[in-house]
Design an enzyme around this catalytic site. Structure first.
Site, PDB file in Angstrom:
ATOM      1  N   TYR A  21       0.824  -1.221   0.000  1.00 44.87           N
ATOM      2  CA  TYR A  21       0.000   0.000   0.000  1.00 44.87           C
ATOM      3  C   TYR A  21       0.853   1.264   0.000  1.00 44.87           C
ATOM      4  O   TYR A  21       0.457   2.301  -0.555  1.00 44.87           O
ATOM      5  CB  TYR A  21      -0.964  -0.010   1.183  1.00 44.87           C
ATOM      6  CG  TYR A  21      -2.147  -0.919   0.978  1.00 44.87           C
ATOM      7  CD1 TYR A  21      -3.015  -0.719  -0.091  1.00 44.87           C
ATOM      8  CD2 TYR A  21      -2.389  -1.995   1.829  1.00 44.87           C
ATOM      9  CE1 TYR A  21      -4.100  -1.556  -0.317  1.00 44.87           C
ATOM     10  CE2 TYR A  21      -3.478  -2.838   1.622  1.00 44.87           C
ATOM     11  CZ  TYR A  21      -4.328  -2.607   0.552  1.00 44.87           C
ATOM     12  OH  TYR A  21      -5.402  -3.447   0.339  1.00 44.87           O
ATOM     13  N   GLU A  70       1.131 -29.247   8.450  1.00 43.72           N
ATOM     14  CA  GLU A  70       0.691 -28.229   7.497  1.00 43.72           C
ATOM     15  C   GLU A  70      -0.697 -27.678   7.822  1.00 43.72           C
ATOM     16  O   GLU A  70      -1.049 -26.594   7.368  1.00 43.72           O
ATOM     17  CB  GLU A  70       0.685 -28.794   6.072  1.00 43.72           C
ATOM     18  CG  GLU A  70      -0.296 -29.948   5.870  1.00 43.72           C
ATOM     19  CD  GLU A  70      -0.477 -30.335   4.414  1.00 43.72           C
ATOM     20  OE1 GLU A  70      -0.748 -29.451   3.587  1.00 43.72           O
ATOM     21  OE2 GLU A  70      -0.354 -31.532   4.100  1.00 43.72           O
ATOM     22  N   ASP A 108      -0.397 -34.275   4.450  1.00 51.16           N
ATOM     23  CA  ASP A 108      -1.223 -35.184   3.661  1.00 51.16           C
ATOM     24  C   ASP A 108      -0.337 -35.985   2.717  1.00 51.16           C
ATOM     25  O   ASP A 108       0.812 -35.615   2.440  1.00 51.16           O
ATOM     26  CB  ASP A 108      -2.223 -34.392   2.803  1.00 51.16           C
ATOM     27  CG  ASP A 108      -3.248 -33.627   3.619  1.00 51.16           C
ATOM     28  OD1 ASP A 108      -3.551 -34.055   4.748  1.00 51.16           O
ATOM     29  OD2 ASP A 108      -3.732 -32.586   3.117  1.00 51.16           O
TER      30      ASP A 108
END
Length: 369
Positions: A104, A198, A250
């Site tokens: 910004y 995770e 996973d």
């Protein structure tokens, strides 16, 4: 505390000096009638090598010059200078800003044009990475921080900015891991190992089950890919206290990549591998053998084309290519043509992962390296 502040001030002063030298080089180009340019090391797989001795990714010597008077280079050149100016101001006033803040601060329309200096945050993020390479200072030393995206709990007491924080007494949310963990002081560490996962949902399961208390360990999580702050915190716990690090993900190409990044380093941050990677880290996540052992086939999620392409890419990484155990996992995963999420273990019982799966895998050393 005074000594710590002195070291921080010295690091900030050095970073500021590097930025000044960067600016002087460009001014010198202008004064001598040369086209101002910035020499940026190339950050992609073609310029990254795997050091077999250190087991880390290493950035090569290839670089590309970015010229001001070049239509294809000008915008990125200006973005790098704009971010350098913002960073210098932060260092001068001794304040920090987030990646979003910097975006910004840089976003505005160039006078008398319809062109913005930056349109998306990824542009300022890349400019910051360029500055890291040009000045040889991490973004944290340049006073730029990322968002907090991780939690930790365990038998650890730290000191952060003068505050004493006990990771075992922070309720259901744990301690929120900051972007910059370099100046954190460890006052007491009695845990025996660290499990990084995770998924925040898995962390919450283990935390509610008091897994870290029952097994005297540290549990740490993020939301997907690990942040630099988390990776640096893991490395510090390993290097300073010799704690084994286990990664729980996973069984899918992206989970395996998360493990790869923590162990060997990432391609885009190969220049920081020595500060972030942990070659001895072990994979404790779902494996193809777990699928058969715990009969998880009914929880298969079919791999998409993008997943298969990612799996093929990871399989060919130099650091995996000569590993028979990993090549076997890749082969079986392709044969399954499916992935399995950690939460599939809850089909065996809501606390199965805490009571049986993790304790037994660690005790029996059923992990991949």
């Amino acid at each position: 505390m005074a000594l710590l502040k002195g070291k921080m001030a010295k690091k900030s002063s050095k970073a500021s000096e590097e930025l000044v030298e960067f600016g002087k080089k460009l001014v010198n180009d202008v004064e001598k009638g040369r086209n101002p340019n910035v020499d940026i090391p190339i950050r992609n797989l073609s310029n990254v090598t795997f050091d077999k001795k250190t087991q880390l990714l290493k950035l090569g010597s290839k670089s590309a010059k970015r010229f001001f008077f070049n239509v294809g280079h000008t915008k990125k050149f200006v973005q790098t200078l704009e971010v350098a100016k913002i960073t210098k101001n932060l260092l001068d006033v001794g304040k920090h800003a987030s990646l979003r803040d910097v975006f910004y601060m840089a976003k505005r329309t160039i006078p008398n044009t319809k062109t913005n200096i930056v349109d998306e945050q990824k542009e300022t993020d890349k400019a910051i990475e360029d500055l890291e390479l040009v000045t040889d200072n991490s973004r944290e030393l340049l006073h730029i921080n990322a968002n907090k995206m991780g939690s930790v709990a365990g038998n650890v007491v730290i000191e952060d900015k003068g505050d004493t924080i006990d990771w075992s007494k922070l309720g259901s949310g744990g301690w929120s891991i900051p972007s910059n963990v370099e100046d954190i002081k460890f006052k007491k560490v009695t845990s025996k190992y660290v499990i990084y996962m995770e998924k925040a949902a898995v962390w919450e399961r283990l935390h509610e089950d008091k897994f870290w208390e029952k097994n005297n360990c540290i549990i740490m999580s993020s939301q997907g890919q690990s942040t630099r702050g988390i990776r640096r915190l893991l490395q510090r716990l390993h290097s300073e206290f010799k704690l084994p690090i286990y990664v729980l993900t996973d069984l899918d190409p992206y989970g395996l990549y998360i493990y790869s990044v923590i162990k060997f380093g990432s391609i885009s941050l190969a220049h920081m591998a020595s500060e972030l990677a942990i070659p001895s880290v072990r994979f404790l996540g779902i494996t193809t053998d777990d699928v058969n052992k715990y009969e998880l086939q009914k929880h298969f999620i079919k791999l998409k084309d993008i997943d298969l392409a990612r799996l093929k890419q990871i399989k060919e990484y130099q650091w995996f290519k000569n590993s028979k155990p990993w090549q076997r996992q890749f082969k079986m995963m392709k044969e399954f043509n499916s992935k399995v999420e950690i939460q599939a273990l809850s089909s065996k019982g809501i606390t199965f992962i805490s009571d049986k799966y993790l304790p037994e895998k660690i005790k029996n050393k059923e992990f991949l390296e």
